[in-house]
Design an enzyme around this catalytic site. Structure first.
Site, PDB file in Angstrom:
ATOM      1  N   THR A 272       0.848  -1.202   0.000  1.00 55.09           N
ATOM      2  CA  THR A 272       0.000   0.000   0.000  1.00 55.09           C
ATOM      3  C   THR A 272       0.875   1.241   0.000  1.00 55.09           C
ATOM      4  OG1 THR A 272      -1.783  -1.101   1.171  1.00 55.09           O
ATOM      5  CG2 THR A 272      -1.612   1.278   1.495  1.00 55.09           C
TER       6      THR A 272
ATOM      7  N   GLY B  45      -9.933  -3.199   2.678  1.00 57.87           N
ATOM      8  CA  GLY B  45      -9.048  -3.097   3.836  1.00 57.87           C
ATOM      9  C   GLY B  45      -9.161  -1.751   4.529  1.00 57.87           C
ATOM     10  N   ASP B  46      -8.113  -1.433   5.248  1.00 57.46           N
ATOM     11  CA  ASP B  46      -8.120  -0.222   6.070  1.00 57.46           C
ATOM     12  C   ASP B  46      -7.873   1.059   5.280  1.00 57.46           C
ATOM     13  OD1 ASP B  46      -5.489  -1.388   5.687  1.00 57.46           O
ATOM     14  OD2 ASP B  46      -4.731   0.258   6.926  1.00 57.46           O
TER      15      ASP B  46
HETATM   16  N1  GLY Z   1      -3.496  -2.228   4.119  1.00 51.94           N
HETATM   17  C1  GLY Z   1      -4.099  -2.448   2.888  1.00 51.94           C
HETATM   18  C2  GLY Z   1      -5.146  -3.438   2.901  1.00 51.94           C
HETATM   19  O1  GLY Z   1      -5.218  -4.244   3.829  1.00 51.94           O
HETATM   20  O2  GLY Z   1      -5.928  -3.461   1.983  1.00 51.94           O
END
Ligand code: GLY
Length: 292
Positions: free
Chosen positions: A158, A188-189
């Site tokens: 990311t 995701g986050d």
């Molecule tokens: N940190 C990126 C995701 O988990 O999509």
């Protein structure tokens, strides 16, 4: 991501790519631009570079597509914009910014997000633009070895940027393809405001990379800001404490931060994290592995 798993050519290529993005953001700030403009410039450069898991070079889903997520937040106003599951938008961070600035909403998904992108004149591309052979082989490896969702070497990457400008305003932006082999519309986050991305002039700008599920559960980006704003913690201490919480849940990853006072820093619990940092005093550094 260790010196044993990346050859000298790989190190040089990634360092050069990090430098391009770093300079893109730094140039905006040196020209008097805002932190928001700087983080968008840096993340756009990273999205266009195939070395990173965002935009071109994003990981593949289980079904062989690239589905992209991004977010941006302005610490001055706590304005925020985010998109998830987009497949044709060349720079998802630009679309996230358009959501923030040109829509009444914060978070748009999939086909609706891209309908909005077209209406706003955001650049669209054929989905092939995002596909790279290296990422395709990672998907085949994951399937052939029946690796788990979070197995090492096939996962994160990311991209994100944080900045503080001459007016003392901070901003954060994050963009990702998510996890190799993701299914069922998994998000995701990264595009979740408060989890992978947050900016608040009362605390800091935060962008995260790592195992998104645990970063969501710990609300990492907001939690770091809250510890600073309410608890009075220094950014490095707050960042490391929240990464410890993520670790206790079984997650790993990294965080970058910038404060309105000009402090910048990072922490990570993975063997390495692509990173770079520049300031108006002449600092310009990039890094990959676990030394700091
Ligand atoms: N940190 C990126 C995701 O988990 O999509």
């Amino acid at each position: 991501m260790t010196p044993e798993t990346m050859d000298a050519a790989g190190v040089a290529a990634h360092e050069a790519a990090l430098g391009v993005a770093l300079d893109a953001g730094r140039d905006v700030l040196f020209a008097g631009g805002s932190a928001l403009e700087a983080v968008c410039a840096a993340v756009s450069a990273l999205e266009d570079d195939p070395h990173f898991n965002a935009g071109r070079g994003a990981v593949f889903t289980y079904h062989g597509t690239n589905e992209l997520d991004a977010a941006v937040m302005d610490g001055a106003t706590r304005g925020a914009g985010a998109v998830c599951g987009v497949t044709h938008t060349r720079n998802p961070v630009s679309l996230a910014r358009a959501v923030m600035e040109k829509s009444p909403h914060v978070f748009l998904s999939g086909a609706g997000a891209e309908e909005f992108a077209r209406e706003q004149g955001v650049e669209m591309v054929d989905p092939d633009w995002f596909a790279t052979e290296a990422r395709w082989q990672q998907l085949q490896e994951l399937k052939a070895k029946k690796l788990g969702w979070f197995d090492a070497g096939l996962k994160y990457g990311t991209v994100g940027a944080v900045a503080v400008d001459a007016s003392g305003h901070v901003a954060a932006a994050t963009s990702t393809g998510g996890l190799t082999g993701k299914r069922w519309g998994r998000i995701g986050d990264s595009p979740l405001i408060g989890a992978g991305t947050y900016a608040d002039d009362r605390a800091a700008a935060i962008s995260c990379t790592g195992s998104g599920e645990q970063f969501i559960r710990a609300a990492v980006a907001h939690e770091i800001c809250a510890r600073m704003r309410i608890g009075g913690e220094r950014p490095q201490a707050a960042t490391e404490a929240v990464l410890d919480e993520v670790g206790a849940m079984g997650g790993v990853g990294g965080v970058i931060y910038a404060t309105p006072g000009g402090e910048t820093g990072f922490a990570f619990t993975t063997p390495g994290m692509f990173r770079g940092r520049a300031d108006s005093a002449g600092l310009r550094e990039v890094g990959i592995f676990g030394e700091s």
